[in-house]
Design an enzyme around this catalytic site. Sequence first.
Site, PDB file in Angstrom:
ATOM      1  N   TYR A 171      23.235  -3.953   2.200  1.00  0.00           N
ATOM      2  CA  TYR A 171      23.917  -4.187   3.487  1.00  0.00           C
ATOM      3  C   TYR A 171      23.512  -5.530   4.112  1.00  0.00           C
ATOM      4  O   TYR A 171      23.948  -5.849   5.210  1.00  0.00           O
ATOM      5  CB  TYR A 171      23.795  -3.000   4.441  1.00  0.00           C
ATOM      6  N   GLY A 230       0.789  -1.230   0.000  1.00  0.00           N
ATOM      7  CA  GLY A 230       0.000   0.000   0.000  1.00  0.00           C
ATOM      8  C   GLY A 230       0.816   1.273   0.000  1.00  0.00           C
ATOM      9  O   GLY A 230       0.261   2.376   0.030  1.00  0.00           O
TER      10      GLY A 230
HETATM   11  C1  HXC Z   1      14.840   4.164  19.037  1.00  0.00           C
HETATM   12  C2  HXC Z   1      12.701   3.406  18.632  1.00  0.00           C
HETATM   13  C3  HXC Z   1      12.551   4.333  17.574  1.00  0.00           C
HETATM   14  C4  HXC Z   1      13.660   5.214  17.286  1.00  0.00           C
HETATM   15  C5  HXC Z   1      10.722   3.186  17.745  1.00  0.00           C
HETATM   16  N1  HXC Z   1      11.552   2.729  18.698  1.00  0.00           N
HETATM   17  N2  HXC Z   1      11.312   4.157  17.041  1.00  0.00           N
HETATM   18  N3  HXC Z   1      13.836   3.316  19.345  1.00  0.00           N
HETATM   19  N4  HXC Z   1      14.770   5.075  18.037  1.00  0.00           N
HETATM   20  N5  HXC Z   1      13.605   6.099  16.295  1.00  0.00           N
HETATM   21  C6  HXC Z   1      11.270   1.676  19.667  1.00  0.00           C
HETATM   22  C7  HXC Z   1      10.055   1.950  20.535  1.00  0.00           C
HETATM   23  O1  HXC Z   1      10.359   2.812  21.623  1.00  0.00           O
HETATM   24  C8  HXC Z   1       9.685   0.547  20.980  1.00  0.00           C
HETATM   25  O2  HXC Z   1      10.551   0.069  21.986  1.00  0.00           O
HETATM   26  C9  HXC Z   1       9.985  -0.288  19.753  1.00  0.00           C
HETATM   27  O3  HXC Z   1      10.941   0.462  18.984  1.00  0.00           O
HETATM   28  C10 HXC Z   1       8.758  -0.529  18.886  1.00  0.00           C
HETATM   29  O4  HXC Z   1       8.197   0.720  18.543  1.00  0.00           O
HETATM   30  P1  HXC Z   1       6.653   0.889  18.180  1.00  0.00           P
HETATM   31  O5  HXC Z   1       6.440   2.280  17.753  1.00  0.00           O
HETATM   32  O6  HXC Z   1       5.810   0.362  19.304  1.00  0.00           O
HETATM   33  O7  HXC Z   1       6.530  -0.180  16.973  1.00  0.00           O
HETATM   34  P2  HXC Z   1       5.509  -0.302  15.795  1.00  0.00           P
HETATM   35  O8  HXC Z   1       4.286   0.534  16.050  1.00  0.00           O
HETATM   36  O9  HXC Z   1       5.384  -1.743  15.556  1.00  0.00           O
HETATM   37  O10 HXC Z   1       6.276   0.428  14.558  1.00  0.00           O
HETATM   38  C11 HXC Z   1       7.396  -0.178  13.963  1.00  0.00           C
HETATM   39  C12 HXC Z   1       8.448   0.849  13.502  1.00  0.00           C
HETATM   40  C13 HXC Z   1       7.801   1.983  12.670  1.00  0.00           C
HETATM   41  C14 HXC Z   1       9.504   0.094  12.734  1.00  0.00           C
HETATM   42  C15 HXC Z   1       9.076   1.489  14.753  1.00  0.00           C
HETATM   43  O11 HXC Z   1       8.780   2.902  12.228  1.00  0.00           O
HETATM   44  C16 HXC Z   1       7.062   1.445  11.468  1.00  0.00           C
HETATM   45  O12 HXC Z   1       5.857   1.145  11.553  1.00  0.00           O
HETATM   46  N6  HXC Z   1       7.754   1.273  10.305  1.00  0.00           N
HETATM   47  C17 HXC Z   1       7.164   0.667   9.098  1.00  0.00           C
HETATM   48  C18 HXC Z   1       7.658   1.294   7.845  1.00  0.00           C
HETATM   49  C19 HXC Z   1       9.140   1.445   7.703  1.00  0.00           C
HETATM   50  O13 HXC Z   1       9.901   1.371   8.694  1.00  0.00           O
HETATM   51  N7  HXC Z   1       9.585   1.691   6.474  1.00  0.00           N
HETATM   52  C20 HXC Z   1      10.985   1.923   6.180  1.00  0.00           C
HETATM   53  C21 HXC Z   1      11.550   0.764   5.496  1.00  0.00           C
HETATM   54  S1  HXC Z   1      13.013   1.341   4.789  1.00  0.00           S
HETATM   55  P3  HXC Z   1      10.156   0.087  23.564  1.00  0.00           P
HETATM   56  O14 HXC Z   1      11.301  -0.554  24.249  1.00  0.00           O
HETATM   57  O15 HXC Z   1       9.989   1.541  23.928  1.00  0.00           O
HETATM   58  O16 HXC Z   1       8.876  -0.689  23.695  1.00  0.00           O
HETATM   59  C22 HXC Z   1      14.129   0.164   4.603  1.00  0.00           C
HETATM   60  C23 HXC Z   1      15.231   0.626   3.690  1.00  0.00           C
HETATM   61  C24 HXC Z   1      16.479  -0.160   3.778  1.00  0.00           C
HETATM   62  O17 HXC Z   1      14.017  -0.903   5.109  1.00  0.00           O
HETATM   63  C25 HXC Z   1      17.626   0.349   2.932  1.00  0.00           C
HETATM   64  C26 HXC Z   1      17.665   1.766   2.517  1.00  0.00           C
HETATM   65  C27 HXC Z   1      18.804   2.152   1.593  1.00  0.00           C
HETATM   66  P1  NAP Z   2       7.616   1.790   3.099  1.00  0.00           P
HETATM   67  O1  NAP Z   2       6.738   2.533   2.143  1.00  0.00           O
HETATM   68  O2  NAP Z   2       7.682   2.267   4.496  1.00  0.00           O
HETATM   69  O3  NAP Z   2       7.202   0.274   3.029  1.00  0.00           O
HETATM   70  C1  NAP Z   2       7.116  -0.572   4.112  1.00  0.00           C
HETATM   71  C2  NAP Z   2       5.767  -1.262   4.062  1.00  0.00           C
HETATM   72  O4  NAP Z   2       5.760  -2.310   5.005  1.00  0.00           O
HETATM   73  C3  NAP Z   2       4.601  -0.333   4.373  1.00  0.00           C
HETATM   74  O5  NAP Z   2       3.627  -0.449   3.363  1.00  0.00           O
HETATM   75  C4  NAP Z   2       4.055  -0.865   5.701  1.00  0.00           C
HETATM   76  O6  NAP Z   2       2.639  -0.750   5.749  1.00  0.00           O
HETATM   77  C5  NAP Z   2       4.505  -2.319   5.654  1.00  0.00           C
HETATM   78  N1  NAP Z   2       4.671  -2.886   6.985  1.00  0.00           N
HETATM   79  C6  NAP Z   2       5.456  -2.437   7.989  1.00  0.00           C
HETATM   80  N2  NAP Z   2       5.332  -3.200   9.068  1.00  0.00           N
HETATM   81  C7  NAP Z   2       4.458  -4.183   8.739  1.00  0.00           C
HETATM   82  C8  NAP Z   2       3.929  -5.290   9.432  1.00  0.00           C
HETATM   83  N3  NAP Z   2       4.280  -5.549  10.693  1.00  0.00           N
HETATM   84  N4  NAP Z   2       3.050  -6.099   8.795  1.00  0.00           N
HETATM   85  C9  NAP Z   2       2.702  -5.829   7.507  1.00  0.00           C
HETATM   86  N5  NAP Z   2       3.165  -4.810   6.802  1.00  0.00           N
HETATM   87  C10 NAP Z   2       4.035  -3.992   7.410  1.00  0.00           C
HETATM   88  O7  NAP Z   2       9.140   1.772   2.570  1.00  0.00           O
HETATM   89  P2  NAP Z   2       9.785   1.346   1.156  1.00  0.00           P
HETATM   90  O8  NAP Z   2      10.961   2.222   0.968  1.00  0.00           O
HETATM   91  O9  NAP Z   2       8.771   1.274   0.090  1.00  0.00           O
HETATM   92  O10 NAP Z   2      10.331  -0.116   1.481  1.00  0.00           O
HETATM   93  C11 NAP Z   2       9.872  -1.268   0.802  1.00  0.00           C
HETATM   94  C12 NAP Z   2      10.926  -2.346   0.836  1.00  0.00           C
HETATM   95  O11 NAP Z   2      12.079  -1.932   0.130  1.00  0.00           O
HETATM   96  C13 NAP Z   2      11.408  -2.726   2.230  1.00  0.00           C
HETATM   97  O12 NAP Z   2      11.645  -4.129   2.269  1.00  0.00           O
HETATM   98  C14 NAP Z   2      12.726  -1.989   2.338  1.00  0.00           C
HETATM   99  O13 NAP Z   2      13.596  -2.581   3.271  1.00  0.00           O
HETATM  100  C15 NAP Z   2      13.219  -2.137   0.925  1.00  0.00           C
HETATM  101  N6  NAP Z   2      14.257  -1.203   0.518  1.00  0.00           N
HETATM  102  C16 NAP Z   2      13.939   0.100   0.298  1.00  0.00           C
HETATM  103  C17 NAP Z   2      14.929   0.960  -0.148  1.00  0.00           C
HETATM  104  C18 NAP Z   2      14.628   2.391  -0.470  1.00  0.00           C
HETATM  105  O14 NAP Z   2      15.544   3.123  -0.852  1.00  0.00           O
HETATM  106  N7  NAP Z   2      13.389   2.839  -0.383  1.00  0.00           N
HETATM  107  C19 NAP Z   2      16.233   0.491  -0.340  1.00  0.00           C
HETATM  108  C20 NAP Z   2      16.523  -0.848  -0.064  1.00  0.00           C
HETATM  109  C21 NAP Z   2      15.525  -1.685   0.344  1.00  0.00           C
HETATM  110  P3  NAP Z   2       1.818  -0.463   7.101  1.00  0.00           P
HETATM  111  O15 NAP Z   2       2.520   0.631   7.820  1.00  0.00           O
HETATM  112  O16 NAP Z   2       0.444  -0.105   6.618  1.00  0.00           O
HETATM  113  O17 NAP Z   2       1.800  -1.753   7.864  1.00  0.00           O
END
Ligand code: HXC
Ligand code: NAP
Length: 292
Positions: free
Chosen positions: A155, A23
């Site tokens: 990485y 999404g």
């Molecule tokens: C330190 C943190 C933190 C931060 C959260 N926590 N954010 N700790 N620094 N910035 C801690 C919280 O205090 C908590 O620990 C635990 O992590 C879980 O946090 P919640 O908010 O309760 O978790 P949740 O609601 O499940 O959310 C998960 C999330 C959030 C990962 C923290 O950011 C999320 O929903 N992300 C989904 C989308 C996403 O991350 N997309 C990016 C992917 S990019 P405690 O101990 O307090 O309970 C990617 C790219 C890779 O992967 C490569 C790029 C080149």
């Molecule tokens: P993003 O938009 O934040 O995508 C992450 C997705 O994961 C969101 O749609 C989120 O939806 C879903 N998600 C997170 N926690 C989840 C859970 N517990 N259950 C089900 N769904 C969950 O970021 P993005 O950049 O597009 O990343 C997509 C993928 O590419 C990831 O695997 C990331 O590691 C990889 N990647 C991205 C980059 C980059 O440059 N963007 C580079 C290398 C790799 P909800 O919040 O609605 O759950």
Amino acid sequence: MYHKPMLKEGSLKDKVFVVTGGGSGLGKSMTTYFLELGAKVAITSRNIDKLKAVKIELEEKTGGTVLPVQCDVRHYDQVEAMLKTTLDTFGKVDGLLNNAAGNFISPTERLSSNAFDTIIDIVLKGTKNCTLAFGKHWIHSKQEKATVLNIVTTYAWTGSAYVVPSATAKAGVLALTRSLAVEWAKYGMRFNAIAPGPFPTEGAWDRLLPGNLREKFDMAKKVPIGRVGEHQELANLAAYLMSDYSAYVNGEVITIDGGEWLKGAGEFNMLEEIPEEMWDMLEAMIRSKKKK
Ligand code: HXC
Ligand code: NAP
């Protein structure tokens, strides 16, 4: 042209795919292209309202069929229910794209144990949950062929400071990919991975480059090609790997990063900062040291 679609029309006709995290960001872009190529796609994540809105948007844009399914990949029961909903709706599933992820930058010593677990649980356990549930289904139903594509990062093999939980989890996903590519090939399944370099998305950039970090650390400057990725470029590769055109590709991780990780890896790559005109002087200095 790098922003143009690659595969011919109808390349994914009659295919049914599940895209976790479909999404938003890259998952949404890949889903869009799968739909344009004729696939039906179930998009899953935690936020059902977002998924429902994306269904309307993408069906209008592509004329395809989207099924929004709420599923937190950390919970195996929710993954099984998501698979069942997909099968009840579409009658089968041909491919799984493990794209959902969680990540944020932090010095590791600042992380609570739960913070570390949260990333591992979404990325590694989530991918494991989906892979195990779908794999068991494909084995039991004796489906002739199926494909799993996992989104990792470069990485996964270099490691990276400040995103240690993500690096740890993505390395595990890569090991899962390569291991099952061998073990489950006998059931007709293929397993591959994509390691993208920087492809700007709101989800990643908000968590990895908050505030002025995105100006301070311009990601394009890390890439030999001199720019970040276009979503269509990733979608082209993903569609190929999900399609039957890649039937002989199994257990592979394909990097699509404009050369980014190799630029970071090469010991003397920093010498590109030396101006062209300095090389005559440097060469002379080196030659003058030659033993007679
Ligand atoms: C330190 C943190 C933190 C931060 C959260 N926590 N954010 N700790 N620094 N910035 C801690 C919280 O205090 C908590 O620990 C635990 O992590 C879980 O946090 P919640 O908010 O309760 O978790 P949740 O609601 O499940 O959310 C998960 C999330 C959030 C990962 C923290 O950011 C999320 O929903 N992300 C989904 C989308 C996403 O991350 N997309 C990016 C992917 S990019 P405690 O101990 O307090 O309970 C990617 C790219 C890779 O992967 C490569 C790029 C080149
Ligand atoms: P993003 O938009 O934040 O995508 C992450 C997705 O994961 C969101 O749609 C989120 O939806 C879903 N998600 C997170 N926690 C989840 C859970 N517990 N259950 C089900 N769904 C969950 O970021 P993005 O950049 O597009 O990343 C997509 C993928 O590419 C990831 O695997 C990331 O590691 C990889 N990647 C991205 C980059 C980059 O440059 N963007 C580079 C290398 C790799 P909800 O919040 O609605 O759950």
